[in-house]
Write a protein that holds these residues in place. Sequence first.
Motif, PDB file in Angstrom:
ATOM      1  N   GLY A 182     -11.643  -5.763 -17.626  1.00 29.23           N
ATOM      2  CA  GLY A 182     -11.734  -5.825 -19.065  1.00 29.23           C
ATOM      3  C   GLY A 182     -10.359  -5.992 -19.922  1.00 29.23           C
ATOM      4  N   ASN A 183      -9.239  -5.994 -19.332  1.00 32.46           N
ATOM      5  CA  ASN A 183      -7.934  -6.152 -19.766  1.00 32.46           C
ATOM      6  C   ASN A 183      -7.292  -7.309 -19.840  1.00 32.46           C
ATOM      7  OD1 ASN A 183      -8.218  -3.260 -19.505  1.00 32.46           O
ATOM      8  ND2 ASN A 183      -7.273  -3.005 -17.790  1.00 32.46           N
ATOM      9  N   GLY A 184      -8.001  -8.325 -19.413  1.00 35.65           N
ATOM     10  CA  GLY A 184      -7.569  -9.811 -19.317  1.00 35.65           C
ATOM     11  C   GLY A 184      -7.039 -10.053 -17.841  1.00 35.65           C
ATOM     12  N   TRP A 185      -6.679 -11.114 -17.696  1.00 37.69           N
ATOM     13  CA  TRP A 185      -6.228 -11.930 -16.422  1.00 37.69           C
ATOM     14  C   TRP A 185      -4.968 -11.382 -16.032  1.00 37.69           C
ATOM     15  CZ3 TRP A 185      -3.043 -16.096 -15.355  1.00 37.69           C
ATOM     16  CH2 TRP A 185      -3.063 -16.624 -13.778  1.00 37.69           C
ATOM     17  N   LEU A 186      -3.918 -11.501 -16.887  1.00 36.88           N
ATOM     18  CA  LEU A 186      -2.682 -11.241 -16.487  1.00 36.88           C
ATOM     19  C   LEU A 186      -2.455  -9.636 -16.204  1.00 36.88           C
ATOM     20  CD1 LEU A 186      -0.726 -13.602 -18.564  1.00 36.88           C
ATOM     21  CD2 LEU A 186      -0.922 -13.760 -16.283  1.00 36.88           C
ATOM     22  N   PHE A 187      -1.769  -9.303 -14.894  1.00 35.42           N
ATOM     23  CA  PHE A 187      -1.452  -7.920 -14.687  1.00 35.42           C
ATOM     24  C   PHE A 187      -0.504  -7.297 -15.713  1.00 35.42           C
ATOM     25  CE2 PHE A 187      -0.754  -3.988 -12.164  1.00 35.42           C
ATOM     26  CZ  PHE A 187      -1.926  -3.639 -11.929  1.00 35.42           C
TER      27      PHE A 187
ATOM     28  N   LEU B 169     -10.755  -2.844   1.069  1.00 36.55           N
ATOM     29  CA  LEU B 169     -11.491  -3.568   0.079  1.00 36.55           C
ATOM     30  C   LEU B 169     -12.227  -2.720  -0.877  1.00 36.55           C
ATOM     31  CD1 LEU B 169     -12.859  -6.348   2.295  1.00 36.55           C
ATOM     32  CD2 LEU B 169     -11.346  -6.806   0.302  1.00 36.55           C
ATOM     33  N   PRO B 170     -12.823  -1.529  -0.637  1.00 36.66           N
ATOM     34  CA  PRO B 170     -13.422  -0.988  -1.869  1.00 36.66           C
ATOM     35  C   PRO B 170     -12.236  -0.214  -2.700  1.00 36.66           C
ATOM     36  CG  PRO B 170     -14.481  -0.141   0.184  1.00 36.66           C
ATOM     37  CD  PRO B 170     -13.182  -1.189   0.671  1.00 36.66           C
ATOM     38  N   ILE B 171     -11.242   0.064  -2.323  1.00 36.43           N
ATOM     39  CA  ILE B 171     -10.154   0.658  -3.090  1.00 36.43           C
ATOM     40  C   ILE B 171      -9.540  -0.710  -4.105  1.00 36.43           C
ATOM     41  CG2 ILE B 171      -7.955   1.191  -3.349  1.00 36.43           C
ATOM     42  CD1 ILE B 171      -8.110   2.756  -0.674  1.00 36.43           C
ATOM     43  N   MET B 172      -9.511  -1.741  -3.696  1.00 37.25           N
ATOM     44  CA  MET B 172      -9.080  -2.846  -4.396  1.00 37.25           C
ATOM     45  C   MET B 172     -10.297  -3.413  -5.160  1.00 37.25           C
ATOM     46  SD  MET B 172      -6.176  -2.431  -3.649  1.00 37.25           S
ATOM     47  CE  MET B 172      -5.867  -3.365  -5.090  1.00 37.25           C
ATOM     48  N   ILE B 173     -11.563  -3.393  -4.790  1.00 37.10           N
ATOM     49  CA  ILE B 173     -12.643  -3.929  -5.681  1.00 37.10           C
ATOM     50  C   ILE B 173     -12.595  -2.741  -6.916  1.00 37.10           C
ATOM     51  CG2 ILE B 173     -15.180  -3.853  -5.783  1.00 37.10           C
ATOM     52  CD1 ILE B 173     -14.976  -5.103  -2.869  1.00 37.10           C
ATOM     53  N   GLY B 174     -12.733  -1.518  -6.577  1.00 38.55           N
ATOM     54  CA  GLY B 174     -12.565  -0.524  -7.664  1.00 38.55           C
ATOM     55  C   GLY B 174     -11.271  -0.870  -8.522  1.00 38.55           C
ATOM     56  N   ALA B 175     -10.330  -1.079  -8.133  1.00 41.64           N
ATOM     57  CA  ALA B 175      -8.921  -1.539  -9.012  1.00 41.64           C
ATOM     58  C   ALA B 175      -9.663  -2.892  -9.845  1.00 41.64           C
ATOM     59  CB  ALA B 175      -7.942  -1.845  -8.339  1.00 41.64           C
ATOM     60  N   LEU B 176     -10.092  -3.775  -9.296  1.00 40.87           N
ATOM     61  CA  LEU B 176     -10.443  -4.811  -9.917  1.00 40.87           C
ATOM     62  C   LEU B 176     -11.724  -4.697 -11.056  1.00 40.87           C
ATOM     63  CD1 LEU B 176     -10.666  -8.018  -9.930  1.00 40.87           C
ATOM     64  CD2 LEU B 176     -12.662  -7.882  -8.538  1.00 40.87           C
ATOM     65  N   ILE B 177     -12.475  -3.725 -10.799  1.00 38.32           N
ATOM     66  CA  ILE B 177     -13.548  -3.299 -11.777  1.00 38.32           C
ATOM     67  C   ILE B 177     -12.696  -2.802 -12.932  1.00 38.32           C
ATOM     68  CG2 ILE B 177     -15.602  -2.114 -12.219  1.00 38.32           C
ATOM     69  CD1 ILE B 177     -16.217  -2.528  -9.257  1.00 38.32           C
ATOM     70  N   GLN B 178     -11.917  -1.825 -12.431  1.00 40.72           N
ATOM     71  CA  GLN B 178     -11.187  -1.029 -13.442  1.00 40.72           C
ATOM     72  C   GLN B 178     -10.438  -1.856 -14.654  1.00 40.72           C
ATOM     73  OE1 GLN B 178     -11.662   2.129 -14.432  1.00 40.72           O
ATOM     74  NE2 GLN B 178     -10.315   1.669 -16.043  1.00 40.72           N
ATOM     75  N   HIS B 179      -9.738  -3.093 -14.092  1.00 38.73           N
ATOM     76  CA  HIS B 179      -8.981  -3.895 -14.629  1.00 38.73           C
ATOM     77  C   HIS B 179      -9.319  -5.110 -15.369  1.00 38.73           C
ATOM     78  CE1 HIS B 179      -5.040  -1.568 -14.013  1.00 38.73           C
ATOM     79  NE2 HIS B 179      -5.693  -1.516 -12.607  1.00 38.73           N
TER      80      HIS B 179
ATOM     81  N   PHE C 100       1.006  -1.256  -0.140  1.00 37.28           N
ATOM     82  CA  PHE C 100      -0.059  -0.249   0.022  1.00 37.28           C
ATOM     83  C   PHE C 100       0.837   1.188   0.188  1.00 37.28           C
ATOM     84  CE2 PHE C 100      -3.974  -2.386   1.253  1.00 37.28           C
ATOM     85  CZ  PHE C 100      -4.644  -1.768   0.354  1.00 37.28           C
ATOM     86  N   LEU C 101       1.744   1.197   0.674  1.00 38.27           N
ATOM     87  CA  LEU C 101       2.802   2.432   0.761  1.00 38.27           C
ATOM     88  C   LEU C 101       3.556   2.504  -0.538  1.00 38.27           C
ATOM     89  CD1 LEU C 101       4.834   2.266   4.190  1.00 38.27           C
ATOM     90  CD2 LEU C 101       2.799   4.133   3.381  1.00 38.27           C
ATOM     91  N   ALA C 102       3.742   1.350  -1.134  1.00 38.85           N
ATOM     92  CA  ALA C 102       4.519   1.597  -2.520  1.00 38.85           C
ATOM     93  C   ALA C 102       3.483   2.098  -3.565  1.00 38.85           C
ATOM     94  CB  ALA C 102       5.072   0.405  -2.783  1.00 38.85           C
ATOM     95  N   HIS C 103       2.288   1.715  -3.566  1.00 43.53           N
ATOM     96  CA  HIS C 103       1.284   2.193  -4.519  1.00 43.53           C
ATOM     97  C   HIS C 103       0.911   3.730  -4.052  1.00 43.53           C
ATOM     98  CE1 HIS C 103       1.371  -2.072  -5.760  1.00 43.53           C
ATOM     99  NE2 HIS C 103       0.692  -1.648  -7.216  1.00 43.53           N
ATOM    100  N   GLY C 104       0.698   3.914  -2.933  1.00 40.94           N
ATOM    101  CA  GLY C 104      -0.200   5.086  -2.596  1.00 40.94           C
ATOM    102  C   GLY C 104       1.041   6.189  -2.609  1.00 40.94           C
TER     103      GLY C 104
ATOM    104  N   PHE D   9      -3.859  -9.023 -10.032  1.00 48.37           N
ATOM    105  CA  PHE D   9      -3.220  -8.460  -9.044  1.00 48.37           C
ATOM    106  C   PHE D   9      -4.178  -8.004  -7.948  1.00 48.37           C
ATOM    107  CE2 PHE D   9      -0.378  -5.275  -7.161  1.00 48.37           C
ATOM    108  CZ  PHE D   9       0.538  -6.220  -6.451  1.00 48.37           C
ATOM    109  N   PRO D  10      -5.151  -7.184  -8.441  1.00 49.66           N
ATOM    110  CA  PRO D  10      -6.256  -6.661  -7.681  1.00 49.66           C
ATOM    111  C   PRO D  10      -7.148  -7.568  -6.997  1.00 49.66           C
ATOM    112  CG  PRO D  10      -6.198  -5.403  -9.552  1.00 49.66           C
ATOM    113  CD  PRO D  10      -5.508  -6.560  -9.647  1.00 49.66           C
ATOM    114  N   ALA D  11      -7.341  -8.836  -7.411  1.00 48.71           N
ATOM    115  CA  ALA D  11      -8.276  -9.909  -7.262  1.00 48.71           C
ATOM    116  C   ALA D  11      -7.313 -10.596  -5.942  1.00 48.71           C
ATOM    117  CB  ALA D  11      -8.185 -11.107  -8.303  1.00 48.71           C
TER     118      ALA D  11
END
Length: 144
Positions: free
Chosen positions: A94-99, A82-92, A23-27, A108-110
């Motif tokens: 449509g881009n396929g499985w692999l990050f 969790l809402p942050i990561m669920i948002g990231a999951l939703i955003q990603h 989280f620190l690395a991403h934020g 990764f978000p999953a």
Amino acid sequence: MPTTATTTPYAAFLLRVSLGLMFLAHGALLKLMTFGIPGTMGFFGSLGYPPIFGVVVIVAEIAAGIALIAGVWVRLVSILALPIMIGALIQHSGNGWLFSATRGGWEFPAFWIAALLVQAGLGAGAFAVDTNKLLGRTPATARA
């Protein structure tokens, strides 16, 4: 041979610190120091979200990272992240499985969602800040 009862607190600690560092690395490192506040706000705006959500996510990821590393209110912080990561999951999604896919996939978000749920279930584990002492509570008056 160690038992589950003796190793679980240390496993929870390792997961907690790993999540906190991520989280620190991403934020802090990615969103704040690499993209900057204007860049992060612009990115969130380009996705159709209010740009201020970029700042909210920066603050939330840094706060969650610090709290997890310290071991402060770990179950609550894990659920609130969790809402942050669920948002990231939703955003990603449509881009396929692999990050590594263009614009990042959803693997990764999953995984983060699963890891946060596990952390919420395990609790803080070893080497956590005693939040009862922070609040001036004694164990007899502390709420579960």
